[in-house]
Design a protein around this motif. Structure first.
Motif, PDB file in Angstrom:
ATOM      1  N   ARG A  42       0.813  -1.221   0.000  1.00 62.91           N
ATOM      2  CA  ARG A  42       0.000   0.000   0.000  1.00 62.91           C
ATOM      3  C   ARG A  42       0.843   1.267   0.000  1.00 62.91           C
ATOM      4  O   ARG A  42       0.343   2.361  -0.266  1.00 62.91           O
ATOM      5  N   ASP A  43       2.139   1.117   0.317  1.00 64.46           N
ATOM      6  CA  ASP A  43       3.031   2.280   0.378  1.00 64.46           C
ATOM      7  C   ASP A  43       3.721   2.583  -0.951  1.00 64.46           C
ATOM      8  O   ASP A  43       4.412   3.596  -1.071  1.00 64.46           O
ATOM      9  N   VAL A  44       3.543   1.719  -1.950  1.00 66.20           N
ATOM     10  CA  VAL A  44       4.311   1.858  -3.188  1.00 66.20           C
ATOM     11  C   VAL A  44       3.964   3.142  -3.948  1.00 66.20           C
ATOM     12  O   VAL A  44       4.840   3.962  -4.244  1.00 66.20           O
ATOM     13  N   ILE A  45       2.693   3.321  -4.275  1.00 64.87           N
ATOM     14  CA  ILE A  45       2.283   4.496  -5.048  1.00 64.87           C
ATOM     15  C   ILE A  45       2.585   5.767  -4.270  1.00 64.87           C
ATOM     16  O   ILE A  45       3.067   6.759  -4.826  1.00 64.87           O
ATOM     17  N   ARG A  46       2.311   5.733  -2.972  1.00 63.93           N
ATOM     18  CA  ARG A  46       2.579   6.899  -2.113  1.00 63.93           C
ATOM     19  C   ARG A  46       4.059   7.269  -2.167  1.00 63.93           C
ATOM     20  O   ARG A  46       4.416   8.444  -2.264  1.00 63.93           O
ATOM     21  N   LEU A 333      -4.067   9.247  -9.553  1.00 66.12           N
ATOM     22  CA  LEU A 333      -3.392   8.988  -8.280  1.00 66.12           C
ATOM     23  C   LEU A 333      -4.375   9.046  -7.117  1.00 66.12           C
ATOM     24  O   LEU A 333      -4.384   8.181  -6.234  1.00 66.12           O
ATOM     25  N   LEU A 334      -5.200  10.084  -7.111  1.00 64.61           N
ATOM     26  CA  LEU A 334      -6.180  10.256  -6.032  1.00 64.61           C
ATOM     27  C   LEU A 334      -7.235   9.162  -6.075  1.00 64.61           C
ATOM     28  O   LEU A 334      -7.621   8.614  -5.031  1.00 64.61           O
ATOM     29  N   LEU A 335      -7.699   8.847  -7.269  1.00 64.38           N
ATOM     30  CA  LEU A 335      -8.699   7.792  -7.421  1.00 64.38           C
ATOM     31  C   LEU A 335      -8.159   6.468  -6.913  1.00 64.38           C
ATOM     32  O   LEU A 335      -8.837   5.745  -6.164  1.00 64.38           O
ATOM     33  N   ASP A 336      -6.927   6.154  -7.290  1.00 66.39           N
ATOM     34  CA  ASP A 336      -6.297   4.917  -6.848  1.00 66.39           C
ATOM     35  C   ASP A 336      -6.142   4.893  -5.329  1.00 66.39           C
ATOM     36  O   ASP A 336      -6.442   3.890  -4.676  1.00 66.39           O
ATOM     37  N   ARG A 337      -5.688   6.006  -4.756  1.00 65.34           N
ATOM     38  CA  ARG A 337      -5.489   6.058  -3.305  1.00 65.34           C
ATOM     39  C   ARG A 337      -6.795   5.861  -2.546  1.00 65.34           C
ATOM     40  O   ARG A 337      -6.874   5.067  -1.601  1.00 65.34           O
ATOM     41  N   PHE A 338      -7.847   6.561  -2.970  1.00 61.45           N
ATOM     42  CA  PHE A 338      -9.120   6.469  -2.263  1.00 61.45           C
ATOM     43  C   PHE A 338      -9.760   5.099  -2.429  1.00 61.45           C
ATOM     44  O   PHE A 338     -10.397   4.582  -1.497  1.00 61.45           O
ATOM     45  N   ILE A 339      -9.603   4.490  -3.605  1.00 62.90           N
ATOM     46  CA  ILE A 339     -10.138   3.140  -3.815  1.00 62.90           C
ATOM     47  C   ILE A 339      -9.431   2.146  -2.908  1.00 62.90           C
ATOM     48  O   ILE A 339     -10.070   1.284  -2.290  1.00 62.90           O
TER      49      ILE A 339
END
Length: 461
Positions: A42-46, A333-339
């Motif tokens: 879960r930390d990868v994209i961030r 990015l935001l869509l992916d994070r919130f999903i």
């Protein structure tokens, strides 16, 4: 030995700490000394939002978010970054799937040292690691930020936002007020938090929404009162100015502040002095003021609703946060994070995000900005059942280029083309008693095409 990748790190992503340590050791022995190990998928994209890697070594099977999904996300947003998959699965189908999604190579675990080094060197050389390419404007801006960790709560690749980060770093140590403009839901409070965190002030950040506070409530909330100040005032109240002593007081919706209260705030800003209700003892404040609004204060001033001198006092430092529709690079990015967040909280699998959904969302005005997007995602995920997340789970309007009432719901109650086609196939098969040749004639397609459709239907069941 000099590092082969001095500018952009190699990311190693694996939920097994032993594998992480083994792969990192192999690479360091070979001279690759710029490495970032990530154990939680879960930390990868961030992490990638903060620093662009030159290469990603990605485990295929992980809890929370699997490697295949992460690979798709990386390919969508950072298509030039080479990705090598790591897995203990030796099935050929798995390798083919990874390569189709966009992996440059596929390495089995336990990892062979020579095989790994050869693959990494080929990926960095053949894939043209990002350190060898001309970085985009947002990468240049973000690389110059001195304390990127201070902005970790803000998800962005937008050059406008990175320019704001630079400004925030510059003005944060100042004791002077900051005025933040921006539509509702763009993240004004987050920027205020960043300013406070970077200010070096030892006191705490205290936030208050001043909308709806009449003059007495405003004075009591900010300045406090002494016992006996009014009928029900049995005990003293310190007030938020005192609570934020040595720190920061953030006043949200400053455009809605009553004129009588504006006079008191102006005195505080000019002289640093204030009076608690019922007291004749002047107190001095060392609190730094941050104000935010979604309104045009100069337009309010022309209407006689806001003091000109207060605008000048509040806006020693000022910045404007762009709306989401002006930073569409951040939308995936935001869509992916919130999903991912919603899936974790609702205990549901993380779905794939079809390109069509992003295309539809890019036409949406998002008047509530990031807050609206997050609400839409959580509502959609609460009804999500499986497969790729579809646009009809979102309450989105498709806007034409003309921008007026020519909007329509994405979910008008009609079946999708895929659903309609599947229904026709099923109806034709039922009508012919399962005879594929006869059903194909009814549908006007070849028997071979019908056979493929039937196979897909069985796989989806």
């Amino acid at each position: 030995m000099n590092s082969p990748n001095p500018d952009n790190p190699i990311f190693i992503v694996d939920d097994d700490p032993k594998i992480l340590a083994a792969v990192e050791t192999i690479l360091r022995i070979a001279g690759f000394d710029n490495i970032t190990a990530i154990q939680d998928s879960r930390d990868v994209i961030r992490t990638m939002e903060r620093r662009i890697p030159g290469l990603v070594l990605l485990d295929l099977n992980m809890p929370h978010i699997n490697g295949a999904y992460l690979l798709k996300s990386i390919r969508k947003t950072w298509p030039r970054i080479p990705v090598i998959m790591l897995t203990s699965n030796i099935e050929v189908d798995t390798a083919v799937k990874c390569m189709k999604i966009g992996a440059m190579d596929y390495i089995l675990k336990p990892v062979d040292s020579d095989r790994l080094i050869k693959s990494v060197k080929q990926a960095l050389d053949g894939g043209q690691a990002l350190g060898q390419l001309s970085p985009s404007l947002h990468q240049e801006l973000f690389s110059q930020i001195k304390k990127p960790a201070a902005f970790s709560a803000i998800i962005t690749q937008d050059s406008q936002m990175h320019a704001i980060f630079h400004y925030v770093e510059a003005v944060a140590p100042s004791p002077q007020p900051v005025l933040i403009f921006g539509e509702t839901g763009v993240g004004k409070e987050l920027i205020g938090q960043c300013i406070h965190n970077l200010s070096g002030r030892k006191g705490k950040l205290v936030k208050v929404n001043v909308a709806g506070l009449d003059d007495n409530m405003f004075s009591d909330t900010l300045f406090g009162h002494v016992p006996g100040a009014f009928t029900s005032a049995r005990n003293a109240r310190p007030g938020l100015i005192l609570q934020a002593s040595g720190g920061t007081l953030m006043l949200d919706e400053i455009g809605d502040l009553a004129l009588s209260s504006q006079v008191k705030l102006l005195r505080l800003l000019q002289e640093g002095d204030y009076l608690a209700l019922g007291s004749d003892i002047t107190r001095h404040s060392d609190t730094r003021i941050i104000a935010s609004t979604n309104q045009d204060l100069w337009a309010l001033e022309k209407q006689g609703k806001f003091r000109k001198d207060l605008i000048y006092r509040l806006s020693t430092h000022r910045l404007t946060i762009p709306p989401l529709r002006e930073r569409l690079l951040d939308l995936p990015l935001l869509l992916d994070r919130f999903i991912c967040q919603a899936a974790d909280e609702l205990d549901k699998p993380v779905p794939d995000i079809p390109k069509r959904l992003i295309e539809i969302m890019e036409t949406h005005p998002f008047k509530g900005n990031i807050r609206e997007l997050k609400s839409m995602v959580y509502d959609a995920m609460s009804r999500y059942q499986g497969g790729a997340i579809s646009a009809d789970l979102f309450n989105i309007s498709i806007h034409t280029d003309h921008g007026v009432g020519a909007s329509m719901s994405v979910d008008p109650g009609l079946p999708t083309l895929k659903q309609a086609a599947n229904a026709l196939v099923e109806k034709a098969m039922a009508h012919t008693g399962g005879n594929q040749s006869a059903a194909a004639k009814i549908l006007g397609i070849s028997q071979q095409a019908l056979s493929k459709r039937l196979q897909k239907l069985r796989e989806e069941e």
